[in-house]
Design a protein around this motif. Structure first.
Motif, mmCIF file in Angstrom:
data_model
loop_
_atom_site.group_PDB
_atom_site.id
_atom_site.type_symbol
_atom_site.label_atom_id
_atom_site.label_comp_id
_atom_site.label_asym_id
_atom_site.label_seq_id
_atom_site.Cartn_x
_atom_site.Cartn_y
_atom_site.Cartn_z
ATOM 1 N N SER A 198 -18.670 -7.854 -2.840
ATOM 2 C CA SER A 198 -17.678 -8.932 -2.877
ATOM 3 C C SER A 198 -18.278 -10.241 -2.375
ATOM 4 C CB SER A 198 -16.464 -8.546 -2.023
ATOM 5 O OG SER A 198 -15.837 -7.387 -2.521
ATOM 6 N N VAL A 199 -19.059 -10.162 -1.292
ATOM 7 C CA VAL A 199 -19.723 -11.365 -0.774
ATOM 8 C C VAL A 199 -20.727 -11.901 -1.798
ATOM 9 C CG1 VAL A 199 -21.115 -12.297 1.112
ATOM 10 C CG2 VAL A 199 -19.446 -10.504 1.565
ATOM 11 N N ALA A 200 -21.475 -11.002 -2.423
ATOM 12 C CA ALA A 200 -22.472 -11.422 -3.412
ATOM 13 C C ALA A 200 -21.817 -12.135 -4.594
ATOM 14 C CB ALA A 200 -23.253 -10.201 -3.898
ATOM 15 N N ARG A 201 -20.675 -11.644 -5.039
ATOM 16 C CA ARG A 201 -19.993 -12.297 -6.167
ATOM 17 C C ARG A 201 -19.539 -13.700 -5.794
ATOM 18 N NH1 ARG A 201 -15.582 -9.194 -9.729
ATOM 19 N NH2 ARG A 201 -17.521 -8.513 -10.724
ATOM 20 N N ILE A 202 -19.006 -13.871 -4.580
ATOM 21 C CA ILE A 202 -18.565 -15.204 -4.141
ATOM 22 C C ILE A 202 -19.754 -16.156 -4.052
ATOM 23 C CG2 ILE A 202 -17.582 -16.473 -2.199
ATOM 24 C CD1 ILE A 202 -15.857 -14.021 -1.610
ATOM 25 N N VAL A 243 -27.978 -12.678 0.294
ATOM 26 C CA VAL A 243 -29.300 -12.614 -0.333
ATOM 27 C C VAL A 243 -29.180 -12.274 -1.812
ATOM 28 C CG1 VAL A 243 -31.488 -11.367 -0.375
ATOM 29 C CG2 VAL A 243 -30.487 -12.048 1.811
ATOM 30 N N VAL A 244 -28.384 -11.269 -2.146
ATOM 31 C CA VAL A 244 -28.221 -10.872 -3.544
ATOM 32 C C VAL A 244 -27.538 -11.978 -4.338
ATOM 33 C CG1 VAL A 244 -27.102 -9.227 -5.102
ATOM 34 C CG2 VAL A 244 -28.185 -8.413 -3.001
ATOM 35 N N GLY A 245 -26.492 -12.599 -3.760
ATOM 36 C CA GLY A 245 -25.800 -13.670 -4.468
ATOM 37 C C GLY A 245 -26.676 -14.879 -4.696
ATOM 38 N N LEU A 246 -27.489 -15.251 -3.705
ATOM 39 C CA LEU A 246 -28.409 -16.367 -3.868
ATOM 40 C C LEU A 246 -29.423 -16.084 -4.974
ATOM 41 C CD1 LEU A 246 -29.268 -17.541 -0.228
ATOM 42 C CD2 LEU A 246 -28.263 -18.939 -2.040
ATOM 43 N N ALA A 247 -29.999 -14.892 -4.949
ATOM 44 C CA ALA A 247 -31.004 -14.543 -5.953
ATOM 45 C C ALA A 247 -30.410 -14.528 -7.355
ATOM 46 C CB ALA A 247 -31.619 -13.188 -5.613
ATOM 47 N N ALA A 248 -29.239 -13.926 -7.497
ATOM 48 C CA ALA A 248 -28.616 -13.831 -8.816
ATOM 49 C C ALA A 248 -28.228 -15.201 -9.349
ATOM 50 C CB ALA A 248 -27.386 -12.926 -8.740
ATOM 51 N N GLY A 249 -27.596 -16.022 -8.508
ATOM 52 C CA GLY A 249 -27.130 -17.312 -8.982
ATOM 53 C C GLY A 249 -28.238 -18.319 -9.222
ATOM 54 N N PHE A 250 -29.281 -18.294 -8.395
ATOM 55 C CA PHE A 250 -30.325 -19.317 -8.514
ATOM 56 C C PHE A 250 -31.379 -18.943 -9.544
ATOM 57 C CE2 PHE A 250 -34.340 -21.296 -7.239
ATOM 58 C CZ PHE A 250 -33.956 -22.632 -7.212
ATOM 59 N N ARG A 257 -22.713 -15.914 -5.504
ATOM 60 C CA ARG A 257 -23.281 -16.147 -6.838
ATOM 61 C C ARG A 257 -22.500 -17.239 -7.572
ATOM 62 N NH1 ARG A 257 -21.816 -14.243 -11.865
ATOM 63 N NH2 ARG A 257 -23.486 -14.284 -13.442
ATOM 64 N N GLY A 258 -21.177 -17.181 -7.527
ATOM 65 C CA GLY A 258 -20.381 -18.202 -8.194
ATOM 66 C C GLY A 258 -20.620 -19.589 -7.629
ATOM 67 N N GLN A 259 -20.764 -19.682 -6.294
ATOM 68 C CA GLN A 259 -21.033 -20.977 -5.673
ATOM 69 C C GLN A 259 -22.421 -21.496 -6.055
ATOM 70 O OE1 GLN A 259 -19.015 -22.837 -3.532
ATOM 71 N NE2 GLN A 259 -17.363 -21.427 -4.059
ATOM 72 N N VAL A 260 -23.408 -20.601 -6.063
ATOM 73 C CA VAL A 260 -24.778 -21.024 -6.366
ATOM 74 C C VAL A 260 -24.899 -21.468 -7.818
ATOM 75 C CG1 VAL A 260 -27.181 -20.250 -6.503
ATOM 76 C CG2 VAL A 260 -25.760 -19.579 -4.564
#
Length: 319
Positions: A190-194, A133-140, A196-199
């Motif tokens: 760690s999951v959020a960083r991965i 959730v955090v990675g999606l929000a940050a990257g998008f 975020r980079g993909q998004v």
């Protein structure tokens, strides 16, 4: 529509497609190809079988106790200890021997598998859920949201995980829920960083622009269009994170910050066996072997999953 002729397709590679006379050539999805590669990985398949056995042992731990006739916390001071009060070695009655209180080690290992798997799966699920959730929000969303969340990820990653976990558990008191929450809170970054980079690399793709032009909301684009495309690395990381969580939980129990006694727990059993490693080797060897086999099986299976989703890694290692 039918093909005018049957196309010759080379065999022996995972990325081939099957040509059936009279039908369109149908390609295989990345998930099918990954499963095909994984099935050919003998080490990963053996590890999966070991994991399945461990899960069955955990599920049927009451059956193990019923067959042996020894409840996990029952102390057999008359038959389970030597005349000197020391743990008794493996016998017909106690297959893996007893501990310092005369309890059956086999039964306690079976019940300890429940704790390790429960914490491993629950804490990993919490970690992945928050991280995605955090990675999606940050990257998008980008902009200010990305800046704040990226700095939050950096802060969490910079915290000494084990020391902070020990401090929190010592303050709140040991329990299963606290252990899961503490591990999940310090592992999601760690999951959020991965993710975020993909998004960041996916949000400018054509299918995202097409969804946006059709009036799709940001939430729909994030969870319907982008999320399925980042599941592969998330699944790989999840399989590799479970053994790490199991070891962390065992470490907390070893330090006396896990579940309260007399709950069977592998880390706690190893801690109790420290004083008897010279006189009762089975007391420390069998719980340690259970922890080692479990983490090794998950790690090897995780490596197989990683190679299945990204076969280029295996090719690079062979060069």
């Amino acid at each position: 529509m039918t093909l005018p002729y049957e196309t010759e397709i080379p065999t022996g590679t995972p990325d081939t497609v099957a040509a059936v006379p009279g039908r369109m050539i149908e390609g295989r999805s990345p998930w099918v190809l990954a499963w095909m590669r994984l099935r050919r990985d003998r080490v990963a398949m053996i590890s999966l079988v070991v994991i399945a056995i461990i899960v069955l042992v955990a599920i049927f731990a009451p059956v193990v106790a019923s067959v042996t006739g020894h409840p996990p916390n029952e102390q057999y001071r008359e038959t389970g200890l030597t005349p000197d009060g020391l743990p008794k070695g493996p016998t017909g009655e106690f297959v893996l021997g007893t501990d310092d209180l005369g309890r059956d080690i086999l039964v306690r290992i079976a019940y300890g598998a429940r704790i390790s798997l429960l914490v491993g799966v629950a804490a990993t699920a919490l970690t992945v859920m928050i991280g995605v959730v955090v990675g999606l929000a940050a990257g998008f969303l980008g902009g200010f949201v990305d800046t704040v969340l990226a700095r939050l990820i950096d802060v969490v990653l910079s915290v000494p995980f084990l020391l902070a976990a020990i401090a929190l558990v010592s303050v709140t008191g040991p329990s299963l829920s606290v252990t899961v929450l503490v591990i999940g809170f310090f592992s999601w970054a760690s999951v959020a960083r991965i993710v975020r980079g993909q998004v960041l690399s996916l949000r400018e793709r054509e299918f995202v622009e097409a969804a946006r032009s059709l009036g799709a909301s940001d939430r729909r684009i994030m969870f319907i269009d982008i999320l399925p495309n980042v599941l592969a690395p998330v699944i790989v990381y999840t399989t590799l994170l479970i053994p790490v969580v199991i070891v962390v939980q065992a470490t907390l129990s070893f330090l006396g910050l896990g579940l309260a006694p007399p709950t069977p727990d592998w880390g706690g059993m190893i801690s109790e066996a420290q004083a008897y490693y010279t006189t009762a080797w089975w007391f420390i060897v069998f719980p340690g072997a259970a922890l080692l086999i479990t983490t090794l099986a998950f790690n090897l299976f995780g490596d197989g999953v990683r190679d299945a989703f990204d076969p280029r890694t295996e090719r690079l290692l062979k060069k």
